[in-house]
Design an enzyme around this catalytic site. Structure first.
Site, mmCIF file in Angstrom:
data_model
loop_
_atom_site.group_PDB
_atom_site.id
_atom_site.type_symbol
_atom_site.label_atom_id
_atom_site.label_comp_id
_atom_site.label_asym_id
_atom_site.label_seq_id
_atom_site.Cartn_x
_atom_site.Cartn_y
_atom_site.Cartn_z
ATOM 1 N N ILE A 12 1.300 -9.242 65.168
ATOM 2 C CA ILE A 12 -0.106 -8.826 65.296
ATOM 3 C C ILE A 12 -0.922 -9.970 65.899
ATOM 4 O O ILE A 12 -1.813 -9.758 66.727
ATOM 5 C CB ILE A 12 -0.674 -8.389 63.922
ATOM 6 C CG1 ILE A 12 0.240 -7.324 63.292
ATOM 7 C CG2 ILE A 12 -2.088 -7.837 64.073
ATOM 8 C CD1 ILE A 12 -0.055 -7.041 61.823
ATOM 9 N N ASN A 35 8.859 -17.078 61.574
ATOM 10 C CA ASN A 35 9.230 -15.679 61.850
ATOM 11 C C ASN A 35 8.782 -15.282 63.256
ATOM 12 O O ASN A 35 8.415 -14.137 63.491
ATOM 13 C CB ASN A 35 8.599 -14.742 60.808
ATOM 14 C CG ASN A 35 9.253 -13.368 60.818
ATOM 15 O OD1 ASN A 35 10.467 -13.252 60.984
ATOM 16 N ND2 ASN A 35 8.459 -12.325 60.670
ATOM 17 N N SER A 124 -3.805 -5.937 53.442
ATOM 18 C CA SER A 124 -2.870 -4.837 53.662
ATOM 19 C C SER A 124 -3.240 -3.657 52.772
ATOM 20 O O SER A 124 -3.805 -3.843 51.686
ATOM 21 C CB SER A 124 -1.464 -5.336 53.307
ATOM 22 O OG SER A 124 -0.580 -4.255 53.171
ATOM 23 N N TYR A 148 4.769 -9.597 47.046
ATOM 24 C CA TYR A 148 4.064 -9.661 48.338
ATOM 25 C C TYR A 148 2.664 -9.066 48.202
ATOM 26 O O TYR A 148 1.670 -9.670 48.591
ATOM 27 C CB TYR A 148 4.867 -8.911 49.416
ATOM 28 C CG TYR A 148 4.046 -8.619 50.661
ATOM 29 C CD1 TYR A 148 3.681 -9.643 51.533
ATOM 30 C CD2 TYR A 148 3.609 -7.315 50.945
ATOM 31 C CE1 TYR A 148 2.899 -9.369 52.648
ATOM 32 C CE2 TYR A 148 2.835 -7.041 52.061
ATOM 33 C CZ TYR A 148 2.487 -8.070 52.915
ATOM 34 O OH TYR A 148 1.708 -7.806 54.012
ATOM 35 N N LYS A 152 -1.446 -10.714 48.422
ATOM 36 C CA LYS A 152 -2.603 -10.201 49.186
ATOM 37 C C LYS A 152 -3.786 -9.962 48.245
ATOM 38 O O LYS A 152 -4.927 -10.296 48.563
ATOM 39 C CB LYS A 152 -2.237 -8.907 49.910
ATOM 40 C CG LYS A 152 -1.195 -9.077 51.004
ATOM 41 C CD LYS A 152 -1.710 -9.905 52.163
ATOM 42 C CE LYS A 152 -0.696 -10.088 53.265
ATOM 43 N NZ LYS A 152 -1.056 -11.131 54.226
ATOM 44 N N ASN A 178 -0.152 0.942 58.849
ATOM 45 C CA ASN A 178 1.192 0.589 59.364
ATOM 46 C C ASN A 178 1.148 0.256 60.856
ATOM 47 O O ASN A 178 1.185 1.165 61.692
ATOM 48 C CB ASN A 178 2.158 1.747 59.103
ATOM 49 C CG ASN A 178 2.455 1.918 57.629
ATOM 50 O OD1 ASN A 178 1.555 2.106 56.824
ATOM 51 N ND2 ASN A 178 3.710 1.840 57.267
ATOM 52 N N ASN A 197 13.134 -3.872 58.393
ATOM 53 C CA ASN A 197 12.756 -3.225 57.131
ATOM 54 C C ASN A 197 11.937 -1.976 57.396
ATOM 55 O O ASN A 197 11.927 -1.050 56.595
ATOM 56 C CB ASN A 197 11.843 -4.153 56.304
ATOM 57 C CG ASN A 197 12.569 -5.382 55.843
ATOM 58 O OD1 ASN A 197 13.668 -5.288 55.307
ATOM 59 N ND2 ASN A 197 11.959 -6.547 56.048
ATOM 60 N N PRO A 292 13.259 2.431 46.392
ATOM 61 C CA PRO A 292 12.440 2.137 45.214
ATOM 62 C C PRO A 292 11.092 1.541 45.611
ATOM 63 O O PRO A 292 11.024 0.708 46.523
ATOM 64 C CB PRO A 292 13.270 1.098 44.442
ATOM 65 C CG PRO A 292 14.662 1.239 44.958
ATOM 66 C CD PRO A 292 14.563 1.750 46.367
#
Ligand code: NAD
Ligand code: UFG
Length: 337
Positions: A12, A35, A124, A148, A152, A178, A197, A292
């Site tokens: 992004i 990353n 998020s 995670y 946030k 998303n 993922n 899950p």
């Protein structure tokens, strides 16, 4: 404005850096490339015809960070840098708290050292936890279902408390839904390491023949076709939301949250169908167990961003998939090409 972009080499971040340059801002990028690759910034320079001052630096290196602020004295910061894999955060929670929460604390120290008090933060939709009050609006109660998401949530709360302690701060917590798609040049896009993922990059890799079939995580949800529904948003629309937020912060103080989503839900099977139509490739899939922690549906009420920022998402699913496919075909191995 001189904008320091943390995580600016990432997915992004790179699209936002490009838009900032196109709007005439001066941009400095800070990234540790944990990353991402410096190649993404070279591509941004190629598209824009401008050079970007890039600093390889870890947010956890507080001393060098404060030095960098003294050197650059930016007017505002857009803070993308963070780890983002939900499963990994369950396996390594402390790494996530250290990188995301402690990294943000260091960043705030750096900002305060030069009296820089304008911040756009990558939050998020995960801060809505497993809420089923759809569409999700900014007033929906927040919770976290994994480390995670909790990073946030903690950061949003920290920033709210900071704003209360010192009303000179102007802070935007942008809650992304998303993000998908890529720049229309096909030169920059999402470059996941290892097995993706997320659904869209996985589907793209099946379409190009890198993976055999998509595993559809559950077809027994209470949705139109039984598969999970999400609010996919084109990364360039998302990037434009950051510019709108920056403009708002240049005139308004205080701490605000905005959803950045389209308001429309799309199912897993609709994504697979769109990809197979646009690419002309068969996208094989099999239905497997639910993953899950997944919720059935998640989509935004994006009205607040329209009202306050004059921003709304413009691009539809077709364009998201077309741009993603172009990026995938031109860069089958991502930035390694
Ligand atoms: P990304 O991994 O492509 O980009 C993050 C960038 O931050 C990478 O370039 C990485 O190298 C850098 N980074 C990480 N930790 C760092 C550190 N300690 N110091 C310096 N640099 C560091 O991810 P993205 O998809 O571009 O996401 C950007 C932000 O948006 C993240 O904070 C993420 O949590 C948030 N977000 C992403 C999504 C999504 O689905 N992509 C959804 C909601 C929120
Ligand atoms: N899905 C599959 N197969 C896959 C991958 C995903 O069927 O191989 C399904 C999921 O079950 C879900 C949908 O596709 O129904 C979307 O899944 P993603 O993993 O692409 O996205 P999520 O909504 O689960 O998660 C994303 C980010 C999180 C963020 C969350 C809310 O990855 O970091 O949105 O913003 F927290």
């Amino acid at each position: 404005m001189h904008v320091l972009v943390t995580g600016g080499a990432g997915y992004i971040g790179s699209h936002t850096v490009l838009l900032l340059l196109e709007e005439g801002h001066t941009v400095s990028v800070l990234d540790n490339f944990s990353n991402s690759s410096p190649e993404s910034i070279r591509r941004v320079e190629k598209i824009s015809g401008q050079s970007v001052a890039t600093y390889k630096l870890d947010l956890l290196d507080r001393e060098r960070l404060i030095d960098l602020f003294g050197q650059l004295r930016p007017d505002a910061v857009i803070h993308f840098a963070g780890l983002k894999a939900v499963g990994e955060s369950v396996a390594e929670p402390l790494r996530y708290y250290r990188n995301n929460v402690a990294g943000t604390l260091n960043l705030l120290d750096g900002m305060m050292s030069t009296n820089c008090k304008k911040l756009v933060f990558s939050s998020s939709a995960t801060v809505y936890g497993d809420s089923n009050k759809l569409p999700l609006s900014e007033t929906t109660e927040r919770s976290a279902t994994n480390p995670y998401g909790r990073t946030k949530l903690h950061i949003e709360e920290m920033l709210e408390e900071l704003g209360i302690s010192d009303p000179d701060w102007s802070i935007a917590n942008l809650r992304y839904f998303n993000p998908v798609g890529a720049h229309e040049s096909g030169l920059i896009g999402e470059d996941p390491q290892g097995i993706p993922n997320n659904l869209m990059p996985y589907v793209a890799q099946v379409a190009i023949g890198k993976r055999e079939q998509v595993n559809v995580f559950g077809a027994d949800y209470a949705t139109s076709d039984g598969t999970g529904v999400r609010d996919y948003i084109h990364v360039l629309d998302l990037a434009a939301g950051h510019l709108a937020a920056l403009e708002y912060l240049s005139i308004q103080r205080g701490v605000n949250a905005w959803n950045l989503g389209t308001g429309h839900g799309t199912s897993v099977l609709e994504v697979i169908e769109a990809f197979s139509r646009v690419s002309g490739q068969e996208v094989a899939y099999q239905v497997v167990e639910r993953r899950p922690g997944d919720v059935a549906e998640c989509y935004a009420n994006p009205e607040k961003a329209m009202l306050d920022l004059g921003w709304k998402a413009e691009r539809g699913l077709e364009q998201m998939v077309e741009d993603m496919w172009r990026w995938q075909v031109k860069n089958p191995d991502g930035f390694l090409n």
